[in-house]
Design a protein around this motif. Structure first.
Motif, PDB file in Angstrom:
ATOM      1  N   ARG A 214      -5.853  -0.104 -11.298  1.00  0.00           N
ATOM      2  CA  ARG A 214      -6.374  -0.424  -9.966  1.00  0.00           C
ATOM      3  C   ARG A 214      -5.527  -1.530  -9.318  1.00  0.00           C
ATOM      4  N   GLU A 215      -5.423  -1.433  -7.978  1.00  0.00           N
ATOM      5  CA  GLU A 215      -4.706  -2.447  -7.210  1.00  0.00           C
ATOM      6  C   GLU A 215      -5.437  -2.698  -5.894  1.00  0.00           C
ATOM      7  N   LYS A 216      -5.027  -3.720  -5.206  1.00  0.00           N
ATOM      8  CA  LYS A 216      -5.465  -3.934  -3.838  1.00  0.00           C
ATOM      9  C   LYS A 216      -4.711  -2.944  -2.965  1.00  0.00           C
ATOM     10  N   ILE A 217      -5.425  -2.002  -2.399  1.00  0.00           N
ATOM     11  CA  ILE A 217      -4.801  -0.940  -1.612  1.00  0.00           C
ATOM     12  C   ILE A 217      -4.782  -1.340  -0.142  1.00  0.00           C
ATOM     13  N   ARG A 218      -3.610  -1.545   0.380  1.00  0.00           N
ATOM     14  CA  ARG A 218      -3.454  -1.814   1.814  1.00  0.00           C
ATOM     15  C   ARG A 218      -2.758  -0.590   2.418  1.00  0.00           C
ATOM     16  N   ILE A 219      -3.513   0.172   3.138  1.00  0.00           N
ATOM     17  CA  ILE A 219      -3.017   1.461   3.615  1.00  0.00           C
ATOM     18  C   ILE A 219      -2.140   1.284   4.855  1.00  0.00           C
ATOM     19  N   LYS A 220      -0.894   1.697   4.727  1.00  0.00           N
ATOM     20  CA  LYS A 220       0.009   1.737   5.875  1.00  0.00           C
ATOM     21  C   LYS A 220      -0.005   3.176   6.382  1.00  0.00           C
ATOM     22  N   THR A 221      -0.686   3.390   7.468  1.00  0.00           N
ATOM     23  CA  THR A 221      -0.877   4.770   7.932  1.00  0.00           C
ATOM     24  C   THR A 221       0.301   5.312   8.726  1.00  0.00           C
ATOM     25  N   ILE A 222       1.187   4.444   9.166  1.00  0.00           N
ATOM     26  CA  ILE A 222       2.333   4.870   9.960  1.00  0.00           C
ATOM     27  C   ILE A 222       3.628   4.502   9.240  1.00  0.00           C
ATOM     28  N   LYS A 223       4.517   5.502   9.050  1.00  0.00           N
ATOM     29  CA  LYS A 223       5.797   5.275   8.383  1.00  0.00           C
ATOM     30  C   LYS A 223       6.909   5.902   9.224  1.00  0.00           C
ATOM     31  N   PRO A 224       7.625   5.070  10.007  1.00  0.00           N
ATOM     32  CA  PRO A 224       8.650   5.597  10.916  1.00  0.00           C
ATOM     33  C   PRO A 224      10.063   5.472  10.364  1.00  0.00           C
ATOM     34  N   SER A 225      10.964   6.273  10.915  1.00  0.00           N
ATOM     35  CA  SER A 225      12.382   6.202  10.574  1.00  0.00           C
ATOM     36  C   SER A 225      13.176   6.962  11.636  1.00  0.00           C
ATOM     37  N   MET A 226      14.451   6.644  11.734  1.00  0.00           N
ATOM     38  CA  MET A 226      15.344   7.408  12.618  1.00  0.00           C
ATOM     39  C   MET A 226      16.225   8.295  11.764  1.00  0.00           C
ATOM     40  N   LEU A 227      16.199   9.595  12.020  1.00  0.00           N
ATOM     41  CA  LEU A 227      17.001  10.557  11.276  1.00  0.00           C
ATOM     42  C   LEU A 227      18.318  10.807  12.004  1.00  0.00           C
ATOM     43  N   GLU A 228      19.056  11.771  11.530  1.00  0.00           N
ATOM     44  CA  GLU A 228      20.330  12.113  12.170  1.00  0.00           C
ATOM     45  C   GLU A 228      20.114  12.675  13.566  1.00  0.00           C
ATOM     46  N   ASP A 229      21.153  12.617  14.391  1.00  0.00           N
ATOM     47  CA  ASP A 229      21.143  13.177  15.754  1.00  0.00           C
ATOM     48  C   ASP A 229      20.060  12.560  16.636  1.00  0.00           C
ATOM     49  N   ASN A 230      19.732  11.301  16.378  1.00  0.00           N
ATOM     50  CA  ASN A 230      18.725  10.578  17.174  1.00  0.00           C
ATOM     51  C   ASN A 230      17.364  11.280  17.177  1.00  0.00           C
ATOM     52  N   ILE A 231      17.035  11.849  16.044  1.00  0.00           N
ATOM     53  CA  ILE A 231      15.716  12.468  15.891  1.00  0.00           C
ATOM     54  C   ILE A 231      14.800  11.484  15.166  1.00  0.00           C
ATOM     55  N   GLY A 232      13.734  11.104  15.832  1.00  0.00           N
ATOM     56  CA  GLY A 232      12.783  10.171  15.246  1.00  0.00           C
ATOM     57  C   GLY A 232      11.838  10.866  14.278  1.00  0.00           C
ATOM     58  N   TYR A 233      11.303  10.086  13.371  1.00  0.00           N
ATOM     59  CA  TYR A 233      10.371  10.610  12.362  1.00  0.00           C
ATOM     60  C   TYR A 233       9.235   9.614  12.218  1.00  0.00           C
ATOM     61  N   ILE A 234       7.993  10.101  12.352  1.00  0.00           N
ATOM     62  CA  ILE A 234       6.821   9.253  12.113  1.00  0.00           C
ATOM     63  C   ILE A 234       5.848  10.014  11.231  1.00  0.00           C
ATOM     64  N   ARG A 235       5.605   9.453  10.073  1.00  0.00           N
ATOM     65  CA  ARG A 235       4.610  10.036   9.178  1.00  0.00           C
ATOM     66  C   ARG A 235       3.288   9.316   9.374  1.00  0.00           C
ATOM     67  N   ILE A 236       2.206  10.098   9.520  1.00  0.00           N
ATOM     68  CA  ILE A 236       0.854   9.543   9.634  1.00  0.00           C
ATOM     69  C   ILE A 236       0.113   9.911   8.359  1.00  0.00           C
ATOM     70  N   THR A 237      -0.236   8.922   7.551  1.00  0.00           N
ATOM     71  CA  THR A 237      -0.867   9.204   6.257  1.00  0.00           C
ATOM     72  C   THR A 237      -2.359   9.424   6.372  1.00  0.00           C
ATOM     73  N   THR A 238      -2.992   8.795   7.353  1.00  0.00           N
ATOM     74  CA  THR A 238      -4.418   8.984   7.626  1.00  0.00           C
ATOM     75  C   THR A 238      -4.713   8.375   8.989  1.00  0.00           C
ATOM     76  N   PHE A 239      -5.903   8.623   9.509  1.00  0.00           N
ATOM     77  CA  PHE A 239      -6.275   8.087  10.816  1.00  0.00           C
ATOM     78  C   PHE A 239      -7.393   7.054  10.653  1.00  0.00           C
ATOM     79  N   ASP A 240      -7.029   5.767  10.707  1.00  0.00           N
ATOM     80  CA  ASP A 240      -8.059   4.730  10.674  1.00  0.00           C
ATOM     81  C   ASP A 240      -8.042   3.966  11.991  1.00  0.00           C
TER      82      ASP A 240
END
Length: 410
Positions: free
Chosen positions: A200-226
């Protein structure tokens, strides 16, 4: 736990409110005669029926306290009666929660808690099924996977109708551990059972994980909606636009859902004036969630899979029905019903109850069905992960970039 006194006071109040309404609506008044009260036959029948219902339960409890071989805890039986009332409805998403359980649920929606980091639901065979482990949490590190079924916790069996108890056991102080007995279905259809120890750990949920991919294509992962997700998404989106983003991948894979307003707020960023989703209650009441005229027309691909559920499917359904985005991946989970969470009683208890079903803009309810992607593509079975960190082996994300490059070149 609820006290017997409080339980029966609640029942008495219900009885007399019912009687009062019956008398008032009938424009008939109670008449006091000496030490007796004369009342209409209809009112008497209502009172007698209510008394008979709850007297039977009280008699059963008294019988258990007298005859049951082991200790018959009265408070536990009263609490069990409340839980059992909603369990009898046969809906795994509807439940009575103790003060501790209700507090834990509210804490989860805020984005942090102490535990192992896993989203679970009830399976069709009344087992506790993992929707998805949360990224970078003990559950993922221990190797838990979507579709795994939790059979035992610390050697004790737990079924889906005891999912709240299971959650409370899996949560605990950081630094401690819990042993899960997992049933996993192999490719040949056979079940494999194994014990997995999770710290067990202290879970701090980061629901948004962004990055810039090739060809100026953005990427945003949404892990959950809080409650913080929409705000964090907008911040990440603006940052990517400032870096020259020309197209966007929104990754909803293994996102089990969450707060409906969060997914509506994010979806609204990309749709013109119209309906994002609407809900319908048992009585036929309809509530619409709409987008305004303002919309960013950036090309979008949504990545979905069998772990995308509930609020994720609201976004996916709206984007697909309006042809606003291309959906790539596999069919979603198929949870098209909405639960209302509210306090109950005066001692911190709560209820979670399925109160409505939701529909996509085209009027489709996907409960038990799921949403089919525009491009069906299974994740590479040799992939050890997914997302921008695993781009070289994430064929679904590679396909998303390919589709967006084609759109940008047109």
């Amino acid at each position: 736990m609820i006290s017997k006194k409080k339980y029966f006071i609640t029942i008495i109040v219900v009885v007399f409110v019912t009687a009062f309404l019956t008398v008032s609506l009938g424009n008939v008044f109670l008449v006091e005669v000496g030490q007796k009260v004369v009342l209409p036959k209809e009112t008497y029948s209502v009172l007698k029926d209510m008394y008979d219902k709850f007297a039977k339960q009280n008699s059963l409890m008294e019988f258990a306290k007298k005859e049951f071989l082991y200790e018959a805890d009265e408070e536990a039986m009263l609490e069990g009666a409340l839980k059992g009332t909603l369990i009898a409805l046969g809906d795994p998403y509807t439940q009575y929660m103790t003060k501790e359980e209700y507090g834990a649920l509210l804490q989860d929606t805020e984005g942090s808690y102490e535990g192992i980091g896993v989203y679970i639901t009830a399976s069709d065979d009344n087992k506790i099924m993992i929707v998805s482990p949360i990224e970078d949490t003990p559950a993922e590190k221990a190797g838990l996977k979507t579709g795994d079924k939790i059979i035992k916790i610390n050697g004790t069996e737990y079924s889906a109708d005891k999912i709240d108890q299971a959650v409370s056991i899996m949560k605990g102080l950081p630094g401690t551990s819990v042993t899960l007995t997992i049933q996993r279905t192999k490719e040949n259809g056979k079940h494999e059972t194994t014990d997995i120890v999770v710290n067990r750990e202290k879970i701090r949920i980061k629901t948004i994980k962004p990055s810039m991919l090739e060809d100026n294509i953005g990427y945003i992962r949404i892990t959950t909606f809080d409650m913080q997700t929409a705000k964090d998404f907008n911040a990440a989106y603006e940052t990517l636009k400032g870096q020259g983003m020309k197209a966007l991948v929104i990754d909803l894979r293994f996102n089990p859902g969450g707060i409906i307003n969060a997914t509506v707020d994010i979806t609204d960023e990309f749709l013109g004036e119209g309906i994002i989703t609407y809900t319908k209650t048992k009585s036929g009441d309809i509530e619409y969630y709409k987008s305004d005229k303002s919309a960013d027309d950036i090309p979008i691909v949504l990545l979905i899979n069998e772990g995308s559920a509930s609020a994720s499917e609201i976004m996916a359904g709206a984007m697909k029905d309006t042809q606003r985005a291309t959906l790539i991946g596999t069919k979603t989970f198929g949870k098209g019903i909405v639960q209302r969470v509210q306090g109950f009683g005066s001692e911190g208890e709560g209820l979670k109850m399925t109160v409505s079903e939701y529909f996509t803009p085209n009027g489709v309810n996907i409960h038990g069905i799921g949403i089919e992607p525009d491009i069906v593509l299974e994740l590479n079975p040799d992939a050890t992960g997914y997302g921008y960190e695993f781009y070289d082996m994430d064929n679904q994300l590679q396909k998303a970039v390919e589709v967006l490059d084609e759109k940008l070149s047109q």
